[in-house]
Design an enzyme around this catalytic site. Structure first.
Site, PDB file in Angstrom:
ATOM      1  N   CYS A  50       0.823  -1.222   0.000  1.00  0.00           N
ATOM      2  CA  CYS A  50       0.000   0.000   0.000  1.00  0.00           C
ATOM      3  C   CYS A  50       0.848   1.259   0.000  1.00  0.00           C
ATOM      4  CB  CYS A  50      -0.909   0.028   1.220  1.00  0.00           C
ATOM      5  SG  CYS A  50      -1.445  -1.573   1.783  1.00  0.00           S
ATOM      6  N   ASP A  83      -2.263  -2.648   8.094  1.00  0.00           N
ATOM      7  CA  ASP A  83      -3.201  -3.520   8.801  1.00  0.00           C
ATOM      8  C   ASP A  83      -3.125  -4.950   8.289  1.00  0.00           C
ATOM      9  OD1 ASP A  83      -3.881  -1.156   9.890  1.00  0.00           O
ATOM     10  OD2 ASP A  83      -6.033  -1.421   9.679  1.00  0.00           O
ATOM     11  N   LYS A 126      -5.371   3.940   8.227  1.00  0.00           N
ATOM     12  CA  LYS A 126      -5.315   5.042   9.196  1.00  0.00           C
ATOM     13  C   LYS A 126      -4.625   6.258   8.612  1.00  0.00           C
ATOM     14  CE  LYS A 126      -6.805   1.798  11.489  1.00  0.00           C
ATOM     15  NZ  LYS A 126      -6.687   0.910  10.359  1.00  0.00           N
ATOM     16  N   GLU A 447      -7.995  -4.758  15.307  1.00  0.00           N
ATOM     17  CA  GLU A 447      -9.025  -5.361  14.448  1.00  0.00           C
ATOM     18  C   GLU A 447      -9.040  -6.867  14.638  1.00  0.00           C
ATOM     19  OE1 GLU A 447      -8.057  -4.152  10.478  1.00  0.00           O
ATOM     20  OE2 GLU A 447      -8.957  -2.183  10.756  1.00  0.00           O
ATOM     21  N   SER A 473     -11.762  -5.311  10.759  1.00  0.00           N
ATOM     22  CA  SER A 473     -11.162  -4.871   9.517  1.00  0.00           C
ATOM     23  C   SER A 473     -12.303  -4.601   8.550  1.00  0.00           C
ATOM     24  CB  SER A 473     -10.290  -5.991   8.977  1.00  0.00           C
ATOM     25  OG  SER A 473     -10.172  -5.865   7.592  1.00  0.00           O
TER      26      SER A 473
HETATM   27 FE1  FES Z   1      -2.795  -1.125   3.579  1.00  0.00          FE
HETATM   28 FE2  FES Z   1      -4.828  -2.873   3.759  1.00  0.00          FE
HETATM   29  S1  FES Z   1      -4.802  -0.921   2.877  1.00  0.00           S
HETATM   30  S2  FES Z   1      -2.815  -3.043   4.599  1.00  0.00           S
END
Ligand code: FES
EC number: 4.2.1.9
Length: 558
Positions: A50, A83, A126, A447, A473
């Protein structure tokens, strides 16, 4: 009025020659000192799809800003937490708290170095609300760029995403896939840069922020590797300059009306329950009163229309292929679900932005018409009851039914819950209670994706509910209720539940009830002893001291 409204403090005051010398030493020509300074930040870091490409996007933005010859672009970075990587382990404790570090660090560098404007690129859950909270605090011309969604992975004719990898574990331990297929799912779920692909929290927040007006059109839906994402960054300079020239600030864009627009799109698309936390936090940071009851009102009056993962079929890249977020907004505008008068970072209103952009194609089936919704009301339901006196947030898409009553099986940590599910202790008819995982108890309100995925993977998705003072999540699905407030660590009634108690969850009446008499609860309350915090030093300790409860967005600065 000159556009260097803030940086002039450093650059135009002859009593600060050292400040000017250092800025020049960093490569800004003396002649440029009177130009506006634009901070260009990102949560770029290695080791996570990400965020891995964000510094490259920032470099394109810097060139775009510099090429205008009217502004100085100054790069900076801050942290992020993935995450996907931290779900199911203690790293997840840092996830929600990272939102505050991101907001604090952007505010800190922009405040200390007197940036006149801000461009920030964020890639994970976040990171986006953190960036918008900083922009709201600073209230200087700002644009958020989304790093973009990941492309889908493929294996044996199936489309994969990060949740496929989570659910593969449940399938493996239940003998539903081979060891080799398990490995291949892991190998193929994340095929390159970009944020988690379904309508999970990152895509939910990116979409909400674009609809709120803080990103350029298409920012939330153009995939990380698309030409459109590149173009967005290459053209951003002119938009930034326009905002500076017209002095359009976040407070002109983030308003009660634009917050409502954002909440509506979250509902229509079936977005993450985390949005309830983040939208409250963004609104309150901007000085706008938003609470869980107002979110419920949006749910009551807005249908769920999109067939997107985690409960449905499509990924963000599929939405992009049918016209992206602007096409959804155009649809909403035509249905009277969007206030088109709201200002955006283009310097134009939503309606003006959408005028020349294409509508949804006729033959698409990702977004249903209002006359044939997936669910007549929204999926994010706010529940109250004797174990959630200040509220709880459930995600009820309709696939899992709207009412569940069952016997409690309690776990005082996520690890215990995962072991219980793995060892077959969780049976059909159970309401799995995972507690002491709230903002202070977790700490960090982790989460519960691993337990929900394990339940789905074990084939118990239709027969088991899960309630928690932690979060879910955006990838979680099933009959799940989170954000239970007050949390167990604060003596909330969820701490008093015992194995075998009957718990009733009714999303039609918005009730979450523990079927135990008040007298019995009183006795249990008298015996309850607050356990010690799980962390006693460092950032998480500070977070425990500062964080407010989930019903008010887990803010730390007010
Ligand atoms: Fe980055 Fe899911 S959006 S770990």
């Amino acid at each position: 009025m000159s556009l260097n409204r803030y940086s002039r403090v450093l650059t135009q005051d002859e009593s600060l020659p050292a400040s000017q010398a250092m800025i020049i030493g960093s490569g800004v020509p003396y002649e440029d000192l009177n130009k506006p300074f634009v901070g260009i930040g990102s949560t770029g870091f290695d080791g996570n799809p990400c965020n891995m490409h964000l510094t490259t996007l920032s470099a394109l933005q810097k060139k775009s800003v510099t090429d205008t010859k009217q502004m100085v672009g100054l790069l900076f970075n801050t942290i992020g937490v993935s995450d996907g990587i931290t779900n199911g382990n203690d790293g997840m404790r840092y996830s929600l708290p990272s939102r505050e570090i991101i907001a604090d660090s952007i505010e800190t560098i922009s405040g200390a170095h007197f940036y006149d404007g801000l461009i920030f690129t964020a890639g994970c859950d976040k990171n986006m609300p953190g960036a918008i909270m900083a922009m709201a605090r600073l209230n200087r011309p700002s644009i958020m760029v989304y790093g973009g969604t990941i492309n889908g992975g493929h294996f044996k004719g199936e489309k994969l995403n990060i949740v496929s990898a989570f659910e593969a574990y449940g399938k493996k331990i239940n003998g539903k896939i081979s060891e080799e297929d398990f490995r291949e799912v892991i190998r193929n779920s994340c095929p390159g840069p970009g944020a988690c692909g379904g309508m999970y929290t990152a895509n939910t927040m990116a979409t909400a922020i674009e609809v709120m007006g803080m990103s350029l059109p298409y920012s939330s839906s153009s995939p990380a590797r698309s030409e459109e994402k590149k173009k967005e960054c290459q053209e951003i300079g002119k938009y930034m300059y326009n905002l500076l020239e017209k002095d359009i600030k976040p407070s002109d864009i983030i308003t009660p009306k634009s917050i409502l627009n954002a909440l509506r799109v979250i509902t229509i698309l079936g977005g993450s329950t985390n949005a309830a936390l983040h939208m409250i936090a963004i609104a309150r940071t901007m000085g706008i009163d938003l609470d869980l009851q107002q979110i419920q009102k949006v749910t009551d009056t807005t249908p769920l229309l999109a067939d997107m993962k985690p409960s449905g079929k499509y990924l963000m890249e599929d939405l992009f292929a049918i016209g992206g977020t602007p096409a959804i907004m155009k649809f909403m505008l035509s249905e009277g679900m969007l206030d088109g008068t709201c200002m955006t970072v283009t310097g134009k209103t939503i309606a003006e932005n959408l005028e020349s952009l294409p509508a949804l194609p006729k033959d698409q089936d990702l977004l249903r018409p209002v006359s044939n919704p997936i669910k007549k009301e929204g999926h994010i339901q706010v529940l109250y009851g004797n174990i959630a006196k200040k509220g709880a947030v459930a995600k009820i898409t309709g696939h899992e039914g709207e009412k569940f009553e069952g016997k409690a099986i309690c776990f005082d940590s996520e690890v215990e819950a995962n072991e219980g599910i793995r060892d077959g202790k969780v049976k059909p008819g159970h309401v799995v209670v995972i507690r002491y995982v709230g903002p202070k108890g977790g700490p960090g309100m982790p989460e519960m994706l691993k337990p929900t995925s394990a339940i789905i993977g074990a084939g118990l998705g239709d027969n088991v509910a899960l309630i928690t003072d932690g979060r879910f999540s955006g990838g979680s699905h099933g009959f799940v209720v989170g954000h239970i407030t007050p949390e167990a660590m604060e003596g909330g009634e969820i701490a008093l539940v015992q194995d075998g108690d009957v718990i009733s969850i009714d999303a039609r009446t918005n009730q979450l009830d523990l079927k135990v008499s008040e007298g019995e609860l009183e006795k249990r309350r008298a015996k309850w002893i607050k356990p010690p915090y799980r962390v006693t030093s460092g950032y998480l300790w500070k977070y425990i001291q500062m964080v407010k409860d989930a019903s008010t967005g887990c803010l730390t600065d007010r």
